[in-house]
Design a protein around this motif. Structure first.
Motif, mmCIF file in Angstrom:
data_model
loop_
_atom_site.group_PDB
_atom_site.id
_atom_site.type_symbol
_atom_site.label_atom_id
_atom_site.label_comp_id
_atom_site.label_asym_id
_atom_site.label_seq_id
_atom_site.Cartn_x
_atom_site.Cartn_y
_atom_site.Cartn_z
ATOM 1 N N LYS A 125 0.837 -1.037 -0.033
ATOM 2 C CA LYS A 125 -0.041 0.159 -0.021
ATOM 3 C C LYS A 125 0.959 1.133 -0.011
ATOM 4 C CE LYS A 125 -3.402 2.112 3.006
ATOM 5 N NZ LYS A 125 -4.283 2.012 4.085
ATOM 6 N N ASN A 126 0.651 2.197 -0.865
ATOM 7 C CA ASN A 126 1.325 3.305 -0.778
ATOM 8 C C ASN A 126 1.571 4.076 0.326
ATOM 9 O OD1 ASN A 126 2.218 2.797 -3.541
ATOM 10 N ND2 ASN A 126 0.406 4.159 -4.703
ATOM 11 N N GLU A 183 22.487 15.008 -16.260
ATOM 12 C CA GLU A 183 22.502 14.170 -17.573
ATOM 13 C C GLU A 183 24.143 14.114 -17.868
ATOM 14 O OE1 GLU A 183 20.712 15.871 -20.702
ATOM 15 O OE2 GLU A 183 18.686 15.967 -19.665
ATOM 16 N N ASN A 184 24.537 12.905 -18.004
ATOM 17 C CA ASN A 184 26.013 12.272 -18.406
ATOM 18 C C ASN A 184 25.805 11.274 -19.525
ATOM 19 O OD1 ASN A 184 28.538 11.140 -18.490
ATOM 20 N ND2 ASN A 184 29.195 12.665 -16.830
ATOM 21 N N GLU A 185 26.431 11.384 -20.704
ATOM 22 C CA GLU A 185 26.236 10.292 -21.513
ATOM 23 C C GLU A 185 26.787 8.972 -21.212
ATOM 24 O OE1 GLU A 185 29.898 11.278 -24.644
ATOM 25 O OE2 GLU A 185 27.845 11.471 -25.096
ATOM 26 N N ASN A 186 27.546 8.944 -20.166
ATOM 27 C CA ASN A 186 28.262 7.897 -19.461
ATOM 28 C C ASN A 186 28.054 7.207 -18.416
ATOM 29 O OD1 ASN A 186 30.287 7.468 -21.908
ATOM 30 N ND2 ASN A 186 31.733 9.103 -21.106
ATOM 31 N N ILE A 187 26.978 8.059 -18.004
ATOM 32 C CA ILE A 187 26.220 7.456 -16.725
ATOM 33 C C ILE A 187 24.805 7.038 -17.027
ATOM 34 C CG2 ILE A 187 25.367 7.768 -14.427
ATOM 35 C CD1 ILE A 187 27.651 9.841 -14.134
ATOM 36 N N HIS A 188 24.283 6.065 -17.271
ATOM 37 C CA HIS A 188 23.100 5.469 -17.772
ATOM 38 C C HIS A 188 22.033 5.338 -16.758
ATOM 39 C CE1 HIS A 188 24.980 4.984 -21.425
ATOM 40 N NE2 HIS A 188 25.915 4.280 -20.912
ATOM 41 N N LEU A 189 21.254 6.179 -16.347
ATOM 42 C CA LEU A 189 20.264 6.193 -15.469
ATOM 43 C C LEU A 189 18.848 5.435 -15.870
ATOM 44 C CD1 LEU A 189 20.338 9.906 -13.863
ATOM 45 C CD2 LEU A 189 21.724 7.699 -13.174
ATOM 46 N N ILE A 190 18.731 4.226 -15.371
ATOM 47 C CA ILE A 190 17.604 3.455 -15.757
ATOM 48 C C ILE A 190 16.716 3.084 -14.654
ATOM 49 C CG2 ILE A 190 18.911 2.387 -17.711
ATOM 50 C CD1 ILE A 190 19.327 0.069 -16.103
ATOM 51 N N GLU A 191 15.628 2.535 -15.224
ATOM 52 C CA GLU A 191 14.503 1.946 -14.196
ATOM 53 C C GLU A 191 15.166 0.875 -13.758
ATOM 54 O OE1 GLU A 191 11.582 3.543 -13.069
ATOM 55 O OE2 GLU A 191 12.354 5.306 -14.358
ATOM 56 N N PRO A 192 14.463 0.286 -12.572
ATOM 57 C CA PRO A 192 14.807 -0.811 -11.685
ATOM 58 C C PRO A 192 14.548 -1.989 -12.800
ATOM 59 C CG PRO A 192 13.834 0.355 -10.101
ATOM 60 C CD PRO A 192 13.586 0.973 -11.708
ATOM 61 N N LEU A 193 15.506 -2.910 -12.693
ATOM 62 C CA LEU A 193 15.520 -4.226 -13.629
ATOM 63 C C LEU A 193 14.873 -5.144 -13.087
ATOM 64 C CD1 LEU A 193 19.355 -3.862 -14.808
ATOM 65 C CD2 LEU A 193 17.220 -3.246 -16.306
ATOM 66 N N ASP A 194 14.249 -5.977 -13.943
ATOM 67 C CA ASP A 194 13.784 -7.476 -13.306
ATOM 68 C C ASP A 194 14.915 -8.088 -13.004
ATOM 69 O OD1 ASP A 194 14.706 -8.950 -15.812
ATOM 70 O OD2 ASP A 194 12.763 -8.514 -16.505
ATOM 71 N N LYS A 223 34.511 -0.148 -19.878
ATOM 72 C CA LYS A 223 34.321 -0.766 -18.638
ATOM 73 C C LYS A 223 33.110 -0.293 -17.868
ATOM 74 C CE LYS A 223 39.138 -1.518 -17.907
ATOM 75 N NZ LYS A 223 40.602 -0.974 -16.899
ATOM 76 N N THR A 224 32.330 -1.187 -17.467
ATOM 77 C CA THR A 224 30.840 -0.764 -16.745
ATOM 78 C C THR A 224 30.984 -1.085 -15.351
ATOM 79 O OG1 THR A 224 29.922 -1.503 -19.049
ATOM 80 C CG2 THR A 224 28.394 -1.233 -16.854
ATOM 81 N N ILE A 225 30.549 0.125 -14.646
ATOM 82 C CA ILE A 225 30.487 -0.078 -13.157
ATOM 83 C C ILE A 225 29.103 0.005 -13.048
ATOM 84 C CG2 ILE A 225 30.603 1.225 -11.039
ATOM 85 C CD1 ILE A 225 33.040 2.670 -12.195
ATOM 86 N N LEU A 226 28.283 -1.253 -12.410
ATOM 87 C CA LEU A 226 27.150 -1.167 -11.934
ATOM 88 C C LEU A 226 26.982 -0.639 -10.616
ATOM 89 C CD1 LEU A 226 24.094 -2.492 -12.184
ATOM 90 C CD2 LEU A 226 25.130 -4.536 -11.265
ATOM 91 N N LEU A 227 25.980 0.264 -10.458
ATOM 92 C CA LEU A 227 25.817 1.097 -9.118
ATOM 93 C C LEU A 227 24.513 0.615 -8.644
ATOM 94 C CD1 LEU A 227 26.428 3.271 -7.204
ATOM 95 C CD2 LEU A 227 25.452 5.121 -8.671
ATOM 96 N N THR A 228 24.104 0.555 -7.537
ATOM 97 C CA THR A 228 22.670 0.406 -6.824
ATOM 98 C C THR A 228 23.222 1.090 -5.428
ATOM 99 O OG1 THR A 228 23.006 -1.645 -5.688
ATOM 100 C CG2 THR A 228 22.406 -1.795 -7.959
ATOM 101 N N THR A 229 21.932 1.759 -4.940
ATOM 102 C CA THR A 229 21.807 2.421 -3.813
ATOM 103 C C THR A 229 20.205 2.553 -3.584
ATOM 104 O OG1 THR A 229 21.500 4.721 -4.893
ATOM 105 C CG2 THR A 229 23.712 4.139 -3.901
ATOM 106 N N ASN A 283 12.405 5.102 -4.851
ATOM 107 C CA ASN A 283 12.316 5.964 -3.460
ATOM 108 C C ASN A 283 12.426 7.423 -4.239
ATOM 109 O OD1 ASN A 283 12.739 7.561 -1.396
ATOM 110 N ND2 ASN A 283 13.387 6.033 -0.031
ATOM 111 N N PRO A 284 11.325 8.216 -3.876
ATOM 112 C CA PRO A 284 11.522 9.844 -4.379
ATOM 113 C C PRO A 284 12.586 10.510 -3.943
ATOM 114 C CG PRO A 284 9.176 9.164 -3.824
ATOM 115 C CD PRO A 284 10.146 7.985 -3.138
ATOM 116 N N LYS A 285 13.179 9.984 -2.657
ATOM 117 C CA LYS A 285 14.242 11.061 -1.993
ATOM 118 C C LYS A 285 15.421 10.700 -2.771
ATOM 119 C CE LYS A 285 11.966 11.269 2.612
ATOM 120 N NZ LYS A 285 12.375 11.098 4.070
ATOM 121 N N ILE A 286 15.521 9.335 -3.019
ATOM 122 C CA ILE A 286 16.737 8.941 -3.950
ATOM 123 C C ILE A 286 16.815 9.472 -5.252
ATOM 124 C CG2 ILE A 286 17.907 6.992 -4.983
ATOM 125 C CD1 ILE A 286 17.134 5.137 -2.566
ATOM 126 N N ARG A 287 15.545 9.663 -5.868
ATOM 127 C CA ARG A 287 15.398 10.042 -7.083
ATOM 128 C C ARG A 287 15.740 11.523 -7.471
ATOM 129 N NH1 ARG A 287 11.881 6.945 -11.400
ATOM 130 N NH2 ARG A 287 12.711 4.816 -10.768
#
Length: 382
Positions: A62-63, A254-265, A200-206, A241-245
């Protein structure tokens, strides 16, 4: 023998899927799966991926609900199902609100509880919050403890848990990881485009609550790294989370080398991790998964309940310090020897056979030992 599995979040779904699959395959066991729906869309994806259909789905999400509201609603909805099914054993996993309520409601019905991934500790009740206290409480409620590592077992023994009731199994997340990575996979177009690059790809999650006030320092470090290393890109599935966003928008832009994407399955995420060079995360489960794929992990936390990875050398704690993240990440990017020394270490969290071990113990050892005596022992511990 009837075994009820209670789960409700995406991480629980991933880690319990191999256990539920193994329970379903065993003709001796009647398996009942209860999904509280603490997470919805993210968990539904996992269930579909592992071809699991729960017997109960409570849709509890529930939201905007508080942890207190969630806990109250879970107690009220889980209790009548446990009473109706009257299982011989209830299995819960890890440290979520669903885990705590599942264990507590089973305990109130005097039904033995098995805790999968038992014994993780930071010994700081506010880190992670509220998970550290959740898992400590569940380990007091449980009669059986499936510990991923010998260190987890020792934590329980130090807390006066009977060693005869602790089984070291490895972590079921490695079972899930290997099951998915062994399957052929095609990325969606957007991810395919990202990985066409030879960078080289860095995967970032927070996502951790206790990090919210300091995440800007993590993102500033990422900006510096990408700016100074033109052969590096970042894939960042941004938590909802809106605070994180808001912090991401303010600090990264915006940075062409930082790819901000939606959460992945889960399937896409695992294969992104497989394609990455290294991982920066404040997640718990990724600390176990990434080493299984030979990926060094920089842990953006000051504590970890997975010290085995730090001791083995697959993990390095960097906290949310901009300088420490920048320095350690740069070292791994430019120093091949340092990188290989982390990437080549065997994963201390398991070999992919944890679920089979758990079910074997349930069938061959636990069932014959379920008794009022063990329940009385649990009552005495609380």
């Amino acid at each position: 023998m009837k075994v009820m599995t209670i789960f409700g979040t995406r991480p629980e779904g991933i880690k319990m899927a191999p256990v539920i699959q193994a329970l379903n395959r065993d003709p001796f066991i009647e398996s009942v799966a209860l999904n509280t729906g603490q997470h919805k869309e993210m968990l539904d994806q996992v269930l579909e991926l592992f071809q699991l259909v729960p017997d109960y789905n409570l849709h509890i999400m529930k939201n905007g609900q508080t942890v207190e509201e969630l806990t109250s609603r879970l107690i009220q909805t889980v209790t009548p199902i446990i009473q109706k099914e009257a299982p011989d054993l209830v299995l819960v996993h890890g440290d979520t609100t669903t885990t705590l309520v599942g264990a507590y409601t089973a305990f109130l019905q005097k039904i033995p509880v098995g805790h999968v991934e038992a014994g993780l500790r930071t010994d700081n009740k506010y880190s992670p919050f509220p998970e550290e206290i959740n898992r400590q409480l569940v380990d007091r409620l449980a009669s059986y403890h499936f510990a991923a590592t010998p260190s987890n077992k020792q934590n329980l023994i130090d807390e006066k848990i009977n060693a005869d009731h602790i089984i070291v199994t490895g972590n079921t997340v490695i079972d899930a990881l290997l099951q998915i990575t062994e399957q052929p996979h095609l990325f969606p177009a957007a991810l395919k485009k990202i990985f066409k690059s030879e960078k080289k790809t860095i995967l970032l999650t927070t996502h951790r609550r206790e990090n919210l006030k300091d995440l800007q320092y993590v993102y500033r470090a990422i900006n510096r790294i990408v700016k100074e290393n033109k052969d590096v890109q970042v894939v960042f599935p941004v938590h909802k989370n809106p605070k994180i966003r808001a912090t991401v928008r303010a600090e990264i832009g915006e940075n062409e080398n930082i790819h901000l994407i939606e959460p992945l399955d889960y399937q896409d995420f695992v294969h992104v991790m497989k394609q990455s060079y290294l991982v920066i995360t404040d997640s718990g489960g990724i600390q176990e998964e990434a080493p299984g794929l030979g990926k060094p992990v920089l842990v953006a936390r000051n504590t970890t309940e997975r010290p085995e990875g730090v001791e083995a050398g697959t993990l390095k704690l960097v906290g949310t310090s901009e300088e420490k993240i920048y320095t350690e990440c740069t070292r791994l990017l430019v120093n091949e020897t340092a990188y290989k020394s982390m990437a080549a270490i065997s994963n201390p969290f398991g070999n992919g056979e944890a679920a089979a071990h758990i079910v074997s113990c349930i069938k061959n050892n636990i069932f014959e030992n379920i008794s009022e005596g063990m329940l009385e022992e649990t009552l005495e511990r609380i």
